[in-house]
Design a protein around this motif. Sequence first.
Motif, mmCIF file in Angstrom:
data_model
loop_
_atom_site.group_PDB
_atom_site.id
_atom_site.type_symbol
_atom_site.label_atom_id
_atom_site.label_comp_id
_atom_site.label_asym_id
_atom_site.label_seq_id
_atom_site.Cartn_x
_atom_site.Cartn_y
_atom_site.Cartn_z
ATOM 1 N N THR A 124 -9.357 3.607 1.243
ATOM 2 C CA THR A 124 -7.914 3.386 1.194
ATOM 3 C C THR A 124 -7.399 3.364 2.629
ATOM 4 O O THR A 124 -6.840 2.372 3.081
ATOM 5 C CB THR A 124 -7.201 4.499 0.402
ATOM 6 N N THR B 1 -5.189 -1.431 1.942
ATOM 7 C CA THR B 1 -4.412 -1.518 0.710
ATOM 8 C C THR B 1 -3.766 -2.883 0.451
ATOM 9 O O THR B 1 -3.561 -3.239 -0.718
ATOM 10 C CB THR B 1 -3.307 -0.449 0.716
ATOM 11 N N ARG C 76 -0.521 4.025 -2.310
ATOM 12 C CA ARG C 76 -1.915 4.446 -2.084
ATOM 13 C C ARG C 76 -2.167 5.029 -0.701
ATOM 14 O O ARG C 76 -2.915 6.005 -0.566
ATOM 15 C CB ARG C 76 -2.840 3.251 -2.335
ATOM 16 N N GLN D 268 -10.767 3.797 -2.493
ATOM 17 C CA GLN D 268 -9.967 2.834 -3.246
ATOM 18 C C GLN D 268 -10.831 2.058 -4.240
ATOM 19 O O GLN D 268 -11.931 1.624 -3.904
ATOM 20 C CB GLN D 268 -9.269 1.854 -2.294
ATOM 21 N N SER E 211 -6.172 4.973 -5.530
ATOM 22 C CA SER E 211 -6.694 5.770 -4.416
ATOM 23 C C SER E 211 -6.927 7.178 -4.917
ATOM 24 O O SER E 211 -6.033 7.796 -5.505
ATOM 25 C CB SER E 211 -5.718 5.791 -3.238
ATOM 26 N N GLY F 68 0.800 -1.226 0.000
ATOM 27 C CA GLY F 68 0.000 0.000 0.000
ATOM 28 C C GLY F 68 0.825 1.265 0.000
ATOM 29 O O GLY F 68 0.293 2.354 0.235
#
Length: 469
Positions: free
Chosen positions: A380, A406, A181, A433, A418, A178
């Motif tokens: 997200t 994520t 994002r 997301q 995102s 992640g």
Amino acid sequence: MSELLFETIESVSSLIQKRRVSPVELTKLTLARINEYDPALTAFITVMEEEALTQAKVLENELQNGDIRGPLHGIPIAVKDLLQTEGVRTTGGSKIFQNWIPDEDATAVHRMKEAGAIIIGKANLHEFAMGATTENPHYGNAKNPWDITKIPGGSSGGSAVATATGMAFGSIGTDTAGSVRLPAAMCGTVGFKPTYGLVSRHGGFPFSWSLDHVGPMARTVKDTAIMLEAMKGYDSKDDSSVKKNHVIYFKDSLKNLKGITLGFYEPYMFSGIDSDVRHLIEQAFDQLKFLGAEIVPIDLPGINDALNGLKTIAQSEVLSFHDPLLKRHGDLYGNDLKYRFQFGQNISATDYINAQRTRKRFVQNTMRQMSGIDGLIGPTNVQSPFEIGTMVPEQAISNMFTLGKTPLANILGFPALSVACGFTKSQLPVGLQIIGKPFSDKRVLEIGDCYEQSQQWVQALKMNRNYIK
């Protein structure tokens, strides 16, 4: 003129091509902003002033001769300091590599430069990308531009901060669970993790070979698509690279989302979510429905086993890279990394193989569940960023799983976007997301762009004064 730095890549590119703005002028303006605001934000480890101006002059000469490389011609972009830059130090956010100067660019960096982007500097990150906060004991903690006492997310935190504050028009980040994002969501920008294998990872410090992705970060979805168009493509130097030659960039936005079906798995997406964040996500869902999308419940059988498998895979693969370095330079690592490495040492080959098998089954099951739908949606980040310096190593290892949702897209390898969807009562950004099927990258970006066009969240970045003294 400083407001120009908050315009889109598209609009500034048009000004450059019409000779209303020069690459040199734009680069000097960006460098001046970095000089003014980065001391408070610590978004950069290395500012590439000399190199950027040299690039800008070359691109300006090409422009005068009518040679335009594309929409990135003359656009200042930051690069996460996990990716190699030829002739410029690449630290990985670590003290171990503080003086290492690579002799080649990472493939993604090379392709961006070939497309005309000007690399303005190397962005700060969580050490070796192994964390979700970008609290870096060696180069300073990156600060959230909405509240400089808070984390910006990580590990590509400096990249998100630079993009959110006009110190770059976009940035190249990396994402293992992640890391593109989460900081994008927490800083109010856009982050995109492409389908696994679409963008070469060659020239970057690895975290987890089977989970790592390189992806673009920008202030708008369309700018992210412009960057991805330049970065994508097969690379023989990356054994995970795929030969997939489809166009990502789109000029015209979708007028609505009629015919788009989005799946929502509440038990995962809303677990551990702050009530303020949940309210914003539910409002975003309502907006998606207003635009014509249908949102349907979906099941994701085996998700918990798969996410536990991600932890096993990541911890064992990262140790395999760092083991020789630990033997020679173990005392130079930050405390949270020293704690984290302990877990990889206890993972057996059987554990690792079983985790990969679990992952494969989960991907197959999820593909079946996603039959007839265009993507999965959810938050997200499920929590707002916390204060810098308040997390102990024993808790930091799970930050990516407690702060956001994520990791799901990484264990799947599917494209994930995102996009900003509002602000909490404390005026901290939240990200929506969207996760698509493999190689539906363009469709995911088009859906996100349609949502973004119906909102005005991107304008808030220009108005933000919370980091300005």
